[in-house]
Scaffold this active site. Structure first.
Site, PDB file in Angstrom:
ATOM      1  N   LYS A  41      -8.262   4.867  -5.134  1.00 22.72           N
ATOM      2  CA  LYS A  41      -7.001   5.452  -5.594  1.00 22.72           C
ATOM      3  C   LYS A  41      -6.126   4.367  -6.212  1.00 22.72           C
ATOM      4  O   LYS A  41      -5.987   3.285  -5.655  1.00 22.72           O
ATOM      5  CB  LYS A  41      -6.255   6.095  -4.425  1.00 22.72           C
ATOM      6  CG  LYS A  41      -6.892   7.373  -3.919  1.00 22.72           C
ATOM      7  CD  LYS A  41      -6.190   7.903  -2.715  1.00 22.72           C
ATOM      8  CE  LYS A  41      -4.971   8.701  -3.080  1.00 22.72           C
ATOM      9  NZ  LYS A  41      -4.346   9.358  -1.912  1.00 22.72           N
ATOM     10  N   ARG A  90       4.699  17.265   9.589  1.00 22.95           N
ATOM     11  CA  ARG A  90       5.699  18.006   8.835  1.00 22.95           C
ATOM     12  C   ARG A  90       5.552  19.502   9.025  1.00 22.95           C
ATOM     13  O   ARG A  90       6.532  20.227   9.035  1.00 22.95           O
ATOM     14  CB  ARG A  90       5.579  17.675   7.347  1.00 22.95           C
ATOM     15  CG  ARG A  90       5.912  16.237   7.023  1.00 22.95           C
ATOM     16  CD  ARG A  90       5.594  15.939   5.592  1.00 22.95           C
ATOM     17  NE  ARG A  90       4.140  16.008   5.423  1.00 22.95           N
ATOM     18  CZ  ARG A  90       3.488  15.599   4.356  1.00 22.95           C
ATOM     19  NH1 ARG A  90       4.142  15.130   3.316  1.00 22.95           N
ATOM     20  NH2 ARG A  90       2.179  15.681   4.286  1.00 22.95           N
ATOM     21  N   SER A 127       5.420  11.139  -0.304  1.00 24.74           N
ATOM     22  CA  SER A 127       5.517  10.137  -1.369  1.00 24.74           C
ATOM     23  C   SER A 127       5.123  10.734  -2.715  1.00 24.74           C
ATOM     24  O   SER A 127       5.732  10.430  -3.738  1.00 24.74           O
ATOM     25  CB  SER A 127       4.619   8.937  -1.051  1.00 24.74           C
ATOM     26  OG  SER A 127       5.078   8.263   0.095  1.00 24.74           O
TER      27      SER A 127
END
Length: 159
Positions: A41, A90, A127
């Site tokens: 990545k 979350r 992010s």
């Protein structure tokens, strides 16, 4: 010494990350913030830049160690005698994946995972979302430490 690790890519670190790291720092003597290296990545920030942004963001905590790791997180934990991983959740969708990881990590090494629910004001925050909104000119200043926001805007200008 009670040690734990808060792992992630932190590209870039945001206030949701800092909430979890700060809460962990009150529970443990030393909290390692471990920046994962994923060579497949391409991050917006280099691993070294992310580590420096994290160091600055957590400087006042007094018990944070920032390091990078490559490979299995449990190997990082074993090398440093860290018995616990602290992860923020979350939403229910996070739990499905994180539970699998926690069970694998426990089975591989005996390292426990502590799940900490995010505060509602950061329950949507990632992010990726911060970068996307900022790329299109949206105001994300309230979601990031000031120095991270400045670095993000500068990096996006340079692209």
């Amino acid at each position: 010494m009670r040690r734990a690790v808060c792992p992630g890519s932190f590209d870039p670190i945001h206030n949701g990350h800092l909430d979890i790291i700060g809460r962990a720092s009150r529970l443990y003597d030393v909290v390692y913030v471990a920046v994962g290296i994923n060579e497949s990545k391409k991050g917006l920030f280099t691993v070294e830049e992310r580590m420096e942004l994290i160091r600055e963001a957590t400087a006042d905590y007094g018990n944070i160690q920032v390091e990078s790791f490559h490979g299995l997180l449990v190997d990082f934990c074993k090398q440093r005698d860290i018995p616990a991983i602290v992860k923020g959740l979350r939403a229910v969708s996070d739990f499905d994946y994180e539970l699998q990881m926690a069970q694998m990590n426990l089975g591989l090494s005996g390292v426990e995972t502590l799940f900490v629910p995010t505060v509602p004001s950061y329950s949507f925050l990632s992010s990726s979302l911060v970068k996307e909104v900022a790329t299109w000119g949206g105001d994300v200043a309230h979601l990031l430490p000031a120095h991270v926001h400045a670095a993000l805007l500068e990096r996006l200008r340079d692209r």
